[in-house]
Design an enzyme around this catalytic site. Structure first.
Site, mmCIF file in Angstrom:
data_model
loop_
_atom_site.group_PDB
_atom_site.id
_atom_site.type_symbol
_atom_site.label_atom_id
_atom_site.label_comp_id
_atom_site.label_asym_id
_atom_site.label_seq_id
_atom_site.Cartn_x
_atom_site.Cartn_y
_atom_site.Cartn_z
ATOM 1 N N ASP A 1 14.205 5.613 -2.460
ATOM 2 C CA ASP A 1 14.402 5.831 -3.898
ATOM 3 C C ASP A 1 15.283 7.058 -4.160
ATOM 4 O O ASP A 1 16.102 7.078 -5.071
ATOM 5 C CB ASP A 1 13.068 5.922 -4.653
ATOM 6 N N HIS B 1 1.352 6.064 -8.850
ATOM 7 C CA HIS B 1 0.054 6.718 -8.637
ATOM 8 C C HIS B 1 0.205 8.209 -8.341
ATOM 9 O O HIS B 1 -0.767 8.872 -7.998
ATOM 10 C CB HIS B 1 -0.774 5.990 -7.579
ATOM 11 N N ASP C 1 4.336 -2.761 -3.966
ATOM 12 C CA ASP C 1 3.267 -3.765 -3.973
ATOM 13 C C ASP C 1 1.938 -3.214 -4.492
ATOM 14 O O ASP C 1 0.922 -3.909 -4.470
ATOM 15 C CB ASP C 1 3.105 -4.422 -2.594
ATOM 16 N N ASP C 2 1.962 -1.960 -4.993
ATOM 17 C CA ASP C 2 0.778 -1.433 -5.696
ATOM 18 C C ASP C 2 1.113 -1.176 -7.158
ATOM 19 O O ASP C 2 0.516 -0.330 -7.804
ATOM 20 C CB ASP C 2 0.189 -0.194 -4.998
HETATM 21 N N1 UDP Z 1 5.775 -0.103 2.804
HETATM 22 C C1 UDP Z 1 6.621 -0.769 3.671
HETATM 23 N N2 UDP Z 1 6.468 -0.596 5.014
HETATM 24 C C2 UDP Z 1 5.500 0.210 5.528
HETATM 25 C C3 UDP Z 1 4.653 0.897 4.635
HETATM 26 C C4 UDP Z 1 4.815 0.726 3.281
HETATM 27 O O1 UDP Z 1 7.485 -1.515 3.224
HETATM 28 O O2 UDP Z 1 5.410 0.322 6.729
HETATM 29 C C5 UDP Z 1 5.931 -0.303 1.367
HETATM 30 C C6 UDP Z 1 4.633 -0.714 0.688
HETATM 31 O O3 UDP Z 1 4.461 -2.089 0.760
HETATM 32 C C7 UDP Z 1 4.831 -0.198 -0.718
HETATM 33 C C8 UDP Z 1 5.706 1.034 -0.514
HETATM 34 O O4 UDP Z 1 6.303 0.904 0.771
HETATM 35 O O5 UDP Z 1 5.525 -1.133 -1.516
HETATM 36 C C9 UDP Z 1 4.920 2.323 -0.597
HETATM 37 O O6 UDP Z 1 3.865 2.285 0.341
HETATM 38 P P1 UDP Z 1 2.422 2.871 0.026
HETATM 39 O O7 UDP Z 1 2.017 2.495 -1.363
HETATM 40 O O8 UDP Z 1 1.512 2.430 1.129
HETATM 41 O O9 UDP Z 1 2.620 4.431 0.194
HETATM 42 P P2 UDP Z 1 3.012 5.581 -0.848
HETATM 43 O O10 UDP Z 1 4.420 5.953 -0.483
HETATM 44 O O11 UDP Z 1 2.898 5.040 -2.229
HETATM 45 O O12 UDP Z 1 2.023 6.647 -0.575
HETATM 46 MN MN MN Z 2 1.919 3.476 -3.190
#
Ligand code: UDP
Ligand code: MN
Length: 270
Positions: free
Chosen positions: A186, A210, A102-103
């Site tokens: 993943d 990112h 979702d980002d």
């Molecule tokens: N996400 C989720 N449940 C959670 C936290 C995150 O489904 O409790 C999803 C979030 O919506 C996003 C993905 O997992 O699509 C990655 O989360 P985020 O970008 O916050 O963290 P990252 O892993 O990129 O640091």
């Molecule tokens: Mn993220």
């Protein structure tokens, strides 16, 4: 050159796009997606979440699936969501499954172009790696290595491949695999495809998470990129694009959208 504004119906008829999200992101991360790229792929895109939300359902034309997975960032919860995404995809007649977070910003016409290059009758795992080396794990006291596509950059799987995965990881079994190897969703997908099915990842560098510095993506190549992302933590990591100011557009997705599609309705009065 710039894309002419694509028409939802003609593009991407073959793809099912899943956006992984969670209740607490509905009002923070989803509005910019819904205002931008979702408008170009409304029929194809579904939000997979963990919380009922009438408003979200209304603004997406009912394209919300409550996975009933737990609303935590735990490995189990994330594997649970990915598992539901894949299972729901198999219930559709679509030829391609593409997952994003979702980002992510999805460049809809570029994704359409990518998928036209591959035949979904074949086994295709298209994505971008974020590690310099393949992952090494011990399975049954044997060292094995495999690559995986970073979920946060988005990746696509052909239907033929998802069908082959189904006996191994379908119907919720991806959670058990995640548990077994102790790795996130993943990585579990990569393990099933590369290690168990022996099908190799096709590296597509135009997917972006990112984990890379977004500002390094060149403006003149924006239209070829498949996905973009952002992180607004202490050290913001966003696409370098002119347009709306940082207050209006902290993620830069509105500006990016208007750069790609200047004639989009949200871009006309700027
Ligand atoms: N996400 C989720 N449940 C959670 C936290 C995150 O489904 O409790 C999803 C979030 O919506 C996003 C993905 O997992 O699509 C990655 O989360 P985020 O970008 O916050 O963290 P990252 O892993 O990129 O640091
Ligand atoms: Mn993220």
């Amino acid at each position: 050159f710039q894309h002419i504004l694509p028409v939802d119906d003609d593009l991407l008829e073959k793809v099912f796009i899943t956006v992984k999200t969670t209740g607490r992101n509905h009002l923070t991360r989803l509005p910019v997606i819904i205002r931008t790229w979702f408008q170009l792929a409304k029929k194809q895109t579904w939000f997979f979440t963990d919380t009922n939300d009438q408003h979200l359902s209304q603004v997406t034309g009912g394209h919300v699936i409550n996975t009933n997975c737990s609303a935590t960032h735990s490995r189990r919860a994330l594997c649970c969501k990915m598992s539901v995404e894949l299972d729901v995809f198999l219930e559709t007649k679509k030829k391609w499954f593409c997952h994003v977070d979702d980002d992510n910003y999805v460049n809809v016409p570029a994704l359409d172009e990518l998928l036209k290059m591959y035949n979904p009758i074949g086994d295709w795992y298209l994505g971008r790696t974020s590690t310099p080396k393949p992952l090494q794990i011990r399975a049954k006291s044997q060292k094995t290595t495999f690559w995986f596509a970073t979920g946060g950059a988005g990746f696509c799987l052909s239907r033929a491949l998802v069908l082959k995965m189904a006996p191994i990881s379908g119907n919720g079994k991806l959670m058990a695999i995640g548990d077994r190897i102790g790795l996130p969703d993943d990585v579990s997908v990569g393990y099933v495809i590369e290690h168990l099915l022996k099908i190799q990842l096709t590296r597509v560098e135009q997917f972006h998470s990112h984990l890379e510095p977004m500002r390094l993506i060149k403006k003149d190549l924006f239209n070829e990129q498949l996905t973009f992302s952002y992180s607004l933590d202490n050290e913001p990591n966003t696409v370098d694009v002119d347009g709306f100011n940082e207050i209006t557009d902290p993620t830069r997705f509105l500006s990016l959208h208007c750069f790609l599609f200047p004639e989009a309705s949200s871009c006309v009065e700027k």
